[in-house]
Design a protein around this motif. Structure first.
Motif, mmCIF file in Angstrom:
data_model
loop_
_atom_site.group_PDB
_atom_site.id
_atom_site.type_symbol
_atom_site.label_atom_id
_atom_site.label_comp_id
_atom_site.label_asym_id
_atom_site.label_seq_id
_atom_site.Cartn_x
_atom_site.Cartn_y
_atom_site.Cartn_z
ATOM 1 N N ASP A 73 4.069 7.382 -7.204
ATOM 2 C CA ASP A 73 4.137 6.433 -8.309
ATOM 3 C C ASP A 73 3.147 6.790 -9.410
ATOM 4 O O ASP A 73 3.478 6.733 -10.607
ATOM 5 C CB ASP A 73 3.854 5.011 -7.790
ATOM 6 N N ARG A 74 1.912 7.176 -8.992
ATOM 7 C CA ARG A 74 0.924 7.564 -10.013
ATOM 8 C C ARG A 74 1.347 8.837 -10.732
ATOM 9 O O ARG A 74 1.127 8.977 -11.946
ATOM 10 C CB ARG A 74 -0.440 7.733 -9.347
ATOM 11 N N LEU A 75 1.926 9.823 -9.973
ATOM 12 C CA LEU A 75 2.396 11.050 -10.614
ATOM 13 C C LEU A 75 3.503 10.742 -11.616
ATOM 14 O O LEU A 75 3.498 11.271 -12.742
ATOM 15 C CB LEU A 75 2.900 12.017 -9.548
ATOM 16 N N ALA A 76 4.444 9.899 -11.198
ATOM 17 C CA ALA A 76 5.518 9.541 -12.116
ATOM 18 C C ALA A 76 4.984 8.790 -13.317
ATOM 19 O O ALA A 76 5.430 8.998 -14.455
ATOM 20 C CB ALA A 76 6.551 8.694 -11.377
ATOM 21 N N SER A 77 3.994 7.911 -13.071
ATOM 22 C CA SER A 77 3.416 7.160 -14.191
ATOM 23 C C SER A 77 2.670 8.089 -15.150
ATOM 24 O O SER A 77 2.756 7.941 -16.373
ATOM 25 C CB SER A 77 2.470 6.092 -13.644
ATOM 26 N N THR A 78 1.943 9.093 -14.570
ATOM 27 C CA THR A 78 1.219 10.048 -15.428
ATOM 28 C C THR A 78 2.192 10.887 -16.248
ATOM 29 O O THR A 78 1.996 11.099 -17.460
ATOM 30 C CB THR A 78 0.338 10.958 -14.566
ATOM 31 N N ALA A 79 3.238 11.394 -15.581
ATOM 32 C CA ALA A 79 4.229 12.187 -16.309
ATOM 33 C C ALA A 79 4.895 11.353 -17.391
ATOM 34 O O ALA A 79 5.152 11.837 -18.508
ATOM 35 C CB ALA A 79 5.279 12.715 -15.329
ATOM 36 N N GLN A 80 5.159 10.120 -17.060
ATOM 37 C CA GLN A 80 5.767 9.240 -18.057
ATOM 38 C C GLN A 80 4.824 9.030 -19.237
ATOM 39 O O GLN A 80 5.241 9.062 -20.408
ATOM 40 C CB GLN A 80 6.115 7.896 -17.417
ATOM 41 N N GLY A 81 3.532 8.839 -18.938
ATOM 42 C CA GLY A 81 2.570 8.652 -20.028
ATOM 43 C C GLY A 81 2.429 9.891 -20.904
ATOM 44 O O GLY A 81 2.337 9.789 -22.128
ATOM 45 N N VAL A 82 2.417 11.087 -20.248
ATOM 46 C CA VAL A 82 2.301 12.333 -21.026
ATOM 47 C C VAL A 82 3.525 12.525 -21.909
ATOM 48 O O VAL A 82 3.413 12.908 -23.088
ATOM 49 C CB VAL A 82 2.122 13.527 -20.063
ATOM 50 N N PRO A 97 -3.009 -2.641 8.195
ATOM 51 C CA PRO A 97 -1.784 -1.867 8.396
ATOM 52 C C PRO A 97 -2.028 -0.712 9.352
ATOM 53 O O PRO A 97 -3.152 -0.214 9.502
ATOM 54 C CB PRO A 97 -1.450 -1.366 6.985
ATOM 55 N N THR A 98 -0.972 -0.240 9.979
ATOM 56 C CA THR A 98 -1.072 0.878 10.910
ATOM 57 C C THR A 98 -1.288 2.188 10.146
ATOM 58 O O THR A 98 -1.183 2.243 8.914
ATOM 59 C CB THR A 98 0.207 0.971 11.755
ATOM 60 N N TYR A 99 -1.577 3.261 10.919
ATOM 61 C CA TYR A 99 -1.822 4.556 10.299
ATOM 62 C C TYR A 99 -0.597 5.062 9.555
ATOM 63 O O TYR A 99 -0.692 5.549 8.419
ATOM 64 C CB TYR A 99 -2.245 5.557 11.370
ATOM 65 N N LEU A 100 0.574 4.958 10.181
ATOM 66 C CA LEU A 100 1.797 5.425 9.538
ATOM 67 C C LEU A 100 2.089 4.616 8.272
ATOM 68 O O LEU A 100 2.534 5.181 7.260
ATOM 69 C CB LEU A 100 2.973 5.318 10.512
ATOM 70 N N THR A 101 1.812 3.312 8.335
ATOM 71 C CA THR A 101 2.014 2.493 7.138
ATOM 72 C C THR A 101 1.081 2.923 6.021
ATOM 73 O O THR A 101 1.478 3.009 4.848
ATOM 74 C CB THR A 101 1.797 1.012 7.478
ATOM 75 N N GLN A 102 -0.187 3.246 6.364
ATOM 76 C CA GLN A 102 -1.135 3.712 5.346
ATOM 77 C C GLN A 102 -0.700 5.043 4.744
ATOM 78 O O GLN A 102 -0.805 5.248 3.525
ATOM 79 C CB GLN A 102 -2.532 3.841 5.969
ATOM 80 N N VAL A 103 -0.209 5.961 5.603
ATOM 81 C CA VAL A 103 0.249 7.258 5.104
ATOM 82 C C VAL A 103 1.438 7.070 4.167
ATOM 83 O O VAL A 103 1.504 7.685 3.081
ATOM 84 C CB VAL A 103 0.615 8.190 6.276
ATOM 85 N N ARG A 104 2.392 6.245 4.599
ATOM 86 C CA ARG A 104 3.572 6.028 3.762
ATOM 87 C C ARG A 104 3.186 5.396 2.431
ATOM 88 O O ARG A 104 3.681 5.800 1.369
ATOM 89 C CB ARG A 104 4.563 5.133 4.505
ATOM 90 N N ARG A 105 2.296 4.415 2.475
ATOM 91 C CA ARG A 105 1.885 3.763 1.233
ATOM 92 C C ARG A 105 1.089 4.709 0.331
ATOM 93 O O ARG A 105 1.240 4.677 -0.901
ATOM 94 C CB ARG A 105 1.047 2.522 1.555
ATOM 95 N N ALA A 106 0.246 5.593 0.952
ATOM 96 C CA ALA A 106 -0.499 6.562 0.138
ATOM 97 C C ALA A 106 0.457 7.546 -0.534
ATOM 98 O O ALA A 106 0.294 7.897 -1.714
ATOM 99 C CB ALA A 106 -1.512 7.303 1.010
ATOM 100 N N TRP A 107 1.469 8.008 0.235
ATOM 101 C CA TRP A 107 2.445 8.941 -0.326
ATOM 102 C C TRP A 107 3.227 8.283 -1.463
ATOM 103 O O TRP A 107 3.386 8.874 -2.533
ATOM 104 C CB TRP A 107 3.377 9.416 0.774
ATOM 105 N N VAL A 108 3.707 7.070 -1.205
ATOM 106 C CA VAL A 108 4.460 6.368 -2.235
ATOM 107 C C VAL A 108 3.576 6.066 -3.445
ATOM 108 O O VAL A 108 4.006 6.218 -4.598
ATOM 109 C CB VAL A 108 5.068 5.071 -1.656
ATOM 110 N N GLY A 109 2.326 5.682 -3.185
ATOM 111 C CA GLY A 109 1.423 5.412 -4.296
ATOM 112 C C GLY A 109 1.113 6.643 -5.124
ATOM 113 O O GLY A 109 1.042 6.583 -6.355
ATOM 114 N N SER A 110 0.946 7.800 -4.425
ATOM 115 C CA SER A 110 0.697 9.051 -5.155
ATOM 116 C C SER A 110 1.899 9.429 -6.009
ATOM 117 O O SER A 110 1.745 9.842 -7.176
ATOM 118 C CB SER A 110 0.375 10.169 -4.163
#
Length: 285
Positions: free
Chosen positions: A243-252, A228-241
């Motif tokens: 998602d993990r934050l939402a998943s962590t908050a949901q778990g807490v 994937p391109t750099y912008l695609t990696q940045v977008r996926r990292a942002w979306v993944g972060s």
């Protein structure tokens, strides 16, 4: 010389009379010595009289069945089913079958069997590919014109046979065996007509409506063939972060809800008796 001339003249007259008698006899009996070319020659235009009732090949409408399949991957499956339903309505189609697997927080996927009018086939296939990243797309067509018109011709012939059987049944002599034989043959012919007419209707439906087999999977199962391109990696990292934050908050939040009853129980068991003991001590003082 005179005698020879007279004998020759008599012989010629006898032969001529015989030919005339033979020709008149043939014309009275309706027979001819040999068929003429006009009787067997094709009609003007190069077509025999028996073929004039057949439709021209150019006038026949071709019956073609179009089928396509597409596999897509998306970063987020949320909203995909609704978008697919909207596209199906936009192109005047309907969903023949739908299967959705998974749940939020886990990899999700869906499969749709979509039927659209043949004139909307290309438009729907192009719009569907914009829903996500295309993994594979394939299309195929099947020309069933020969089978379609062959079945129609068989139906026409069977209907003529049905008419003859009906007339034969009306003029039956009354013998039970003959009547039963004609009725059995009539039932067989009608059953064959119904079967072939059903095949014609099915071919009409398949040729009028195209089929699209659509499969959509979430990104977690996708392994791209190219980096994937750099912008695609940045977008996926942002979306993944996120998602993990939402998943962590949901778990807490779920954990807090889970232990809340224990806090209530401990408060009842410990805090209330301790407050009662403190009051008793104050009174004693």
């Amino acid at each position: 010389m005179t005698l020879r001339f007279a004998m020759g003249l008599c012989l010629s007259l006898l032969i001529g009379c015989g030919r005339a008698e033979f020709a008149s006899t043939s014309s009275e009996t309706g027979q001819s010595a040999a068929p003429t070319m006009d009787a067997i020659a094709p009609s003007p235009g190069g077509m025999a009289q028996s073929d004039q009732g057949l439709p021209k090949v150019e006038s026949l409408q071709r019956k073609i069945i179009y089928t396509a399949s597409a596999q897509l991957v998306v970063e987020d499956f949320t909203g995909i089913p609704e978008r697919i339903e909207s596209l199906v309505k936009k192109f005047s189609g309907y969903v023949a079958q739908r299967t959705i697997l998974g749940s939020p927080g886990s990899p999700r996927s869906g499969r749709w069997t979509i039927r659209v009018p043949v004139e909307q086939y290309d438009g729907l296939l192009a719009e569907v590919q914009r829903l996500g990243e295309v993994r594979t797309v394939s299309s195929r067509s099947e020309d069933v014109s020969e089978e379609y018109y062959d079945v129609q011709a068989r139906v026409r012939n069977l209907k003529k046979q049905e008419e003859r059987l009906l007339k034969l049944l009306e003029t039956a002599t009354g013998k039970l065996e003959e009547v039963l034989r004609v009725e059995n043959e009539l039932a067989r012919v009608r059953g064959e007509i119904e079967r072939l007419e059903g095949r014609v209707r099915m071919l009409d439906s398949l040729a009028a409506m195209s089929t699209l087999e659509l499969s959509v999977e979430e990104l977690q199962r996708y392994k791209p063939g190219e980096a994937p391109t750099y912008l695609t990696q940045v977008r996926r990292a942002w979306v993944g972060s996120l998602d993990r934050l939402a998943s962590t908050a949901q778990g807490v939040s779920i954990a807090l809800v889970a232990i809340a009853p224990w806090f209530v129980a401990l408060w009842i068991v410990l805090v209330i008796p301790w407050s009662l003991v403190k009051r008793w001590r104050r009174r004693n003082r």
